[in-house]
Structure formats: C-alpha cells, structure tokens
Design a protein around this motif. Structure first.
Motif, PDB file in Angstrom:
ATOM      1  N   GLY A 222       0.808  -1.204   0.000  1.00 52.19           N
ATOM      2  CA  GLY A 222       0.000   0.000   0.000  1.00 52.19           C
ATOM      3  C   GLY A 222       0.843   1.256   0.000  1.00 52.19           C
ATOM      4  O   GLY A 222       2.078   1.213  -0.098  1.00 52.19           O
ATOM      5  N   PRO A 223       0.195   2.427   0.145  1.00 51.39           N
ATOM      6  CA  PRO A 223       0.907   3.700   0.093  1.00 51.39           C
ATOM      7  C   PRO A 223       1.989   3.846   1.153  1.00 51.39           C
ATOM      8  O   PRO A 223       2.963   4.574   0.946  1.00 51.39           O
ATOM      9  CB  PRO A 223      -0.212   4.735   0.307  1.00 51.39           C
ATOM     10  CG  PRO A 223      -1.458   4.042  -0.132  1.00 51.39           C
ATOM     11  CD  PRO A 223      -1.262   2.606   0.245  1.00 51.39           C
ATOM     12  N   ASP A 224       1.835   3.177   2.311  1.00 55.94           N
ATOM     13  CA  ASP A 224       2.851   3.308   3.358  1.00 55.94           C
ATOM     14  C   ASP A 224       4.050   2.393   3.120  1.00 55.94           C
ATOM     15  O   ASP A 224       5.001   2.399   3.894  1.00 55.94           O
ATOM     16  CB  ASP A 224       2.248   3.044   4.741  1.00 55.94           C
ATOM     17  CG  ASP A 224       1.739   1.615   4.920  1.00 55.94           C
ATOM     18  OD1 ASP A 224       1.847   0.806   3.970  1.00 55.94           O
ATOM     19  OD2 ASP A 224       1.240   1.307   6.018  1.00 55.94           O
ATOM     20  N   LYS A 225       4.016   1.582   2.050  1.00 56.06           N
ATOM     21  CA  LYS A 225       5.097   0.665   1.678  1.00 56.06           C
ATOM     22  C   LYS A 225       5.348  -0.404   2.742  1.00 56.06           C
ATOM     23  O   LYS A 225       6.396  -1.043   2.755  1.00 56.06           O
ATOM     24  CB  LYS A 225       6.403   1.430   1.403  1.00 56.06           C
ATOM     25  CG  LYS A 225       6.304   2.460   0.294  1.00 56.06           C
ATOM     26  CD  LYS A 225       7.641   3.155   0.091  1.00 56.06           C
ATOM     27  CE  LYS A 225       7.540   4.247  -0.963  1.00 56.06           C
ATOM     28  NZ  LYS A 225       8.839   4.944  -1.143  1.00 56.06           N
ATOM     29  N   TYR A 226       4.388  -0.600   3.614  1.00 54.60           N
ATOM     30  CA  TYR A 226       4.550  -1.564   4.707  1.00 54.60           C
ATOM     31  C   TYR A 226       3.394  -2.551   4.747  1.00 54.60           C
ATOM     32  O   TYR A 226       3.597  -3.754   4.809  1.00 54.60           O
ATOM     33  CB  TYR A 226       4.665  -0.807   6.037  1.00 54.60           C
ATOM     34  CG  TYR A 226       5.037  -1.680   7.210  1.00 54.60           C
ATOM     35  CD1 TYR A 226       6.309  -2.230   7.311  1.00 54.60           C
ATOM     36  CD2 TYR A 226       4.122  -1.944   8.222  1.00 54.60           C
ATOM     37  CE1 TYR A 226       6.662  -3.029   8.394  1.00 54.60           C
ATOM     38  CE2 TYR A 226       4.468  -2.736   9.307  1.00 54.60           C
ATOM     39  CZ  TYR A 226       5.732  -3.275   9.389  1.00 54.60           C
ATOM     40  OH  TYR A 226       6.075  -4.071  10.452  1.00 54.60           O
ATOM     41  N   HIS A 227       2.169  -2.025   4.725  1.00 61.64           N
ATOM     42  CA  HIS A 227       1.003  -2.897   4.692  1.00 61.64           C
ATOM     43  C   HIS A 227       0.674  -3.265   3.247  1.00 61.64           C
ATOM     44  O   HIS A 227       0.997  -2.520   2.328  1.00 61.64           O
ATOM     45  CB  HIS A 227      -0.201  -2.198   5.336  1.00 61.64           C
ATOM     46  CG  HIS A 227      -0.028  -1.950   6.797  1.00 61.64           C
ATOM     47  ND1 HIS A 227       0.456  -0.767   7.305  1.00 61.64           N
ATOM     48  CD2 HIS A 227      -0.252  -2.747   7.868  1.00 61.64           C
ATOM     49  CE1 HIS A 227       0.518  -0.835   8.626  1.00 61.64           C
ATOM     50  NE2 HIS A 227       0.097  -2.031   8.991  1.00 61.64           N
ATOM     51  N   PRO A 228       0.022  -4.409   3.043  1.00 59.68           N
ATOM     52  CA  PRO A 228      -0.331  -4.798   1.675  1.00 59.68           C
ATOM     53  C   PRO A 228      -1.321  -3.830   1.035  1.00 59.68           C
ATOM     54  O   PRO A 228      -2.079  -3.139   1.715  1.00 59.68           O
ATOM     55  CB  PRO A 228      -0.965  -6.188   1.855  1.00 59.68           C
ATOM     56  CG  PRO A 228      -0.427  -6.687   3.159  1.00 59.68           C
ATOM     57  CD  PRO A 228      -0.282  -5.476   4.021  1.00 59.68           C
ATOM     58  N   SER A 229      -1.319  -3.822  -0.289  1.00 62.03           N
ATOM     59  CA  SER A 229      -2.326  -3.091  -1.053  1.00 62.03           C
ATOM     60  C   SER A 229      -3.576  -3.954  -1.160  1.00 62.03           C
ATOM     61  O   SER A 229      -3.631  -5.077  -0.641  1.00 62.03           O
ATOM     62  CB  SER A 229      -1.786  -2.796  -2.453  1.00 62.03           C
ATOM     63  OG  SER A 229      -1.578  -4.020  -3.152  1.00 62.03           O
ATOM     64  N   VAL A 230      -4.583  -3.458  -1.873  1.00 60.15           N
ATOM     65  CA  VAL A 230      -5.790  -4.253  -2.113  1.00 60.15           C
ATOM     66  C   VAL A 230      -5.415  -5.569  -2.790  1.00 60.15           C
ATOM     67  O   VAL A 230      -5.895  -6.648  -2.409  1.00 60.15           O
ATOM     68  CB  VAL A 230      -6.792  -3.454  -2.980  1.00 60.15           C
ATOM     69  CG1 VAL A 230      -7.970  -4.332  -3.383  1.00 60.15           C
ATOM     70  CG2 VAL A 230      -7.278  -2.220  -2.231  1.00 60.15           C
ATOM     71  N   GLU A 231      -4.531  -5.488  -3.800  1.00 63.03           N
ATOM     72  CA  GLU A 231      -4.103  -6.705  -4.500  1.00 63.03           C
ATOM     73  C   GLU A 231      -3.320  -7.625  -3.571  1.00 63.03           C
ATOM     74  O   GLU A 231      -3.440  -8.851  -3.636  1.00 63.03           O
ATOM     75  CB  GLU A 231      -3.247  -6.337  -5.712  1.00 63.03           C
ATOM     76  CG  GLU A 231      -3.994  -5.623  -6.831  1.00 63.03           C
ATOM     77  CD  GLU A 231      -4.179  -4.134  -6.558  1.00 63.03           C
ATOM     78  OE1 GLU A 231      -3.648  -3.638  -5.529  1.00 63.03           O
ATOM     79  OE2 GLU A 231      -4.857  -3.465  -7.355  1.00 63.03           O
ATOM     80  N   GLY A 232      -2.501  -7.038  -2.697  1.00 66.25           N
ATOM     81  CA  GLY A 232      -1.718  -7.842  -1.768  1.00 66.25           C
ATOM     82  C   GLY A 232      -2.586  -8.587  -0.773  1.00 66.25           C
ATOM     83  O   GLY A 232      -2.370  -9.775  -0.499  1.00 66.25           O
TER      84      GLY A 232
END
Length: 349
Positions: free
Chosen positions: A246-256
């Motif tokens: 995601g935007p924070d580069k730490y938590h997954p994105s929607v796809e992740g």
C-alpha cells in the motif's frame, strides 16, 4: 533434523515449558536489528493511515439461498490478530482479508457466513488473550472457525520468540477447547518490506521465518492448522512492490490482501470440511519441525497434524501446498453502510 528445524523446535519447546530469553540472534544481533528498524521507519512512507473499515456482518445470503445449505444456519467466522487481519490500509469493507475470506467461504460452502472481526492494528501476541476472551464470552456462542494473523509486531517490538509462541499456543488451546476450528496465518517475511535494507533485510527475514516455523509447531501441537504467509505468498511482493504494498510501503495493497486471503481460504474451508479434496495437491508427511521450516520458506503452504492413533499425538505433520483459491466477487455485508476514511490508527502491523 536440520539446524533450522532444531532452532524452531527449541523455540517451540521453550514456549511449551515456560522458557523465555532474548532469542537466537543474541544481544548484539538484536541491538543491530533495533537500530536498523529505526532507520527503516524513516524511509517508510506513512501515507494516509486510516482506521480499517468495519466489515462485520452476513455474507453470501443471496448465493446461499440457492444452494443446498440454504436451510442451514450461517457459518460463524471470527478474524483475529493484528492489522494484517484487520485490513489496515484499504478503504472499503469488501477489500479487507476478512471480508474476502467470508465471501469465499460462503461461495464454497453455499451457506451464509456471519463475520466478526476483532483484530487490532498494532497488536502483538500478548493481545491474543483479550481477543480470545471476547470470542469465548460471546453470548451467541463460539464461532465455527477462527483465523488468526499475528507475529510481525512481535518481531519489530523484539518480543522474545519463546514468549510470542507461548502466547499464541495458549490462545489456540483456549479456542480449540471451546470447540472452534483454528487457522493461523504465521508471521510474514518482513524481509520483503521495500524500505528495509541490508543487513536488516537479512536479519528480518531470518527472525520472522524462525518465528513462523516455531508458531507452526505450537499451533499444530494444539490442534490447529497453519498457512505460511512467508514472503506474503510468492515473488509478486518482491517483483511488484508498488502494486502489492500500500501507500505506506509496509502494509499490503488491495491486490496484496487479496493474494494473502485467497491462499488462506482453502485451509479455512478444509478446517470446516467443505473444501473438495484436490488429488493434485503437493503433499508430504514430515516430522512437525521439518514441515514447519519448509512451510516458513514457502508462502501459502499448509501444515496440519496427522490423525492420531489410540489417543496418541502423531510426531508427524501433513505438509500441503494447495493452489490458491480463485478470488470471489467482493461483497459488502448486508446492512453495512461504508463510511469514508477514518481517523488515524495506531502504528504497526
């Protein structure tokens, strides 16, 4: 037994017998890890952190009404753990891993699923006792199945691994004693986080995989099943970090999150006996510690206990690499009004 299997078994054994300690890296290694964590935090773009959307409710009502399970009561499913379980970073309820799992479970079982998510962003394993108490004290009864995702914050907050595993074991034991099936998504590989550089990347990978293997041993011995989140299920996260994080580069994105949820779904369904057996699945029977180490290095791998004989627990475990489930059409539970971005949430996984 390999050295990694011995390490995992040592941590799990220490947890079982009340051991503690700073862990296997030693004081110098932990000091370096903590120093590098602080540097990494400066490089992680925090983005706009919002409270995970509320996804509780009933899923699959329309689909289930047309299937053979229409007259049966809904499956009760509870999500527990940290922000990986809560869905930190997504904006819509249907994008959370809990909602994806509930939708998929309803589709496979052809029954509605009642979802309750009590995961807490930033939680460590010492919060599991509180979460389990919420589960077992529910006046509507205990759920049919719980999915737990925990461990990343234990690593970043340097909780001794034996203590971490001990707390998870106690939580799984309470849930199993209450009659709930338990699936644990083990500690993800923190070495895949994009802003983390060497030597922290190597240390983070080593420590998180050691913890994941030890978690697996403990959970299986308590009667649960595990699914390795490893490097969050494959090379996609390392090859496409801008898409999978995601935007924070730490938590997954929607796809992740969708990738992780669909790897857990087959085991979640199998725990309830509603997943069709796949004769093409890659299976193996190994000593529990060796199976745990292999799973920790291979995302999406399930480990479950072998059936006991004569009341004696088998020293072997079934290692199964199931294919990821197809991503079901995202659903929003009936009666849920999806709000906009929330307030700032605690940091951590």
């Amino acid at each position: 037994m390999s050295s990694r299997a011995r390490v995992a078994r040592r941590i799990a054994a220490g947890a079982a017998y009340g051991g503690s300690g700073i862990g296997l890296l030693g004081v110098a290694g932990v000091g370096l890890l903590l120093a590098e964590v602080q540097l990494a935090k400066r490089n992680v773009g925090v983005g706009e952190m919002v409270v995970p959307p509320h996804a509780d409710g009933r899923y699959g009502r329309t689909l289930a009404a047309e299937g053979p399970g229409a007259e049966r009561p809904p499956i009760r499913f509870t999500m527990m753990g940290d922000s990986l379980a809560a869905g930190q970073g997504v904006r819509r309820a249907r994008q959370t891993p809990a909602a994806l799992l509930a939708s998929g479970l309803a589709a496979v079982a052809e029954r509605p699923v009642e979802l309750r998510n009590i995961a807490l962003p930033g939680a460590r394993s010492d919060d599991l006792d509180r979460q389990v108490s919420l589960v077992v004290s529910d006046p509507d009864g205990v759920p049919d199945v719980c999915c737990v995702m925990i461990g990343a914050n234990d690593v970043t907050h340097h909780m001794p691994p034996m203590r971490s595993v001990q707390l998870l074991n106690a939580a799984v034991r309470r849930l199993r004693t209450a009659g709930t099936e338990v699936v644990v998504g083990t500690c993800p590989d923190l070495g895949t986080v994009e802003p983390v550089y060497q030597p922290l990347r190597w240390l983070a990978r080593r420590v998180s995989r050691q913890l994941a293997a030890a978690q697996t041993i403990g959970v299986v011995e308590q009667g649960g099943r595990t699914v390795s989140l490893s490097d969050l299920l494959g090379p996609e996260f390392e090859a496409n970090p801008r898409e999978m994080f995601g935007p924070d580069k730490y938590h997954p994105s929607v796809e992740g999150y969708a990738t992780a949820a669909m790897a857990v779904l087959p085991t979640l369904c199998a725990a309830l006996g509603v997943w069709p057996e796949d004769v093409t699945a890659d299976e193996g029977v190994l000593p529990v510690a060796k199976a745990a180490v292999e799973a920790a290095a291979s995302g999406g791998t399930e480990v479950a206990a072998m059936p006991s004989h004569g009341g004696r627990r088998s020293p072997l475990a079934l290692l199964r690499r199931r294919g990821s489930a197809p991503n079901p059409a995202p659903q929003t539970p009936e009666g849920l009004r999806v709000s906009g971005p929330g307030q700032s949430s605690p940091s951590g996984v």
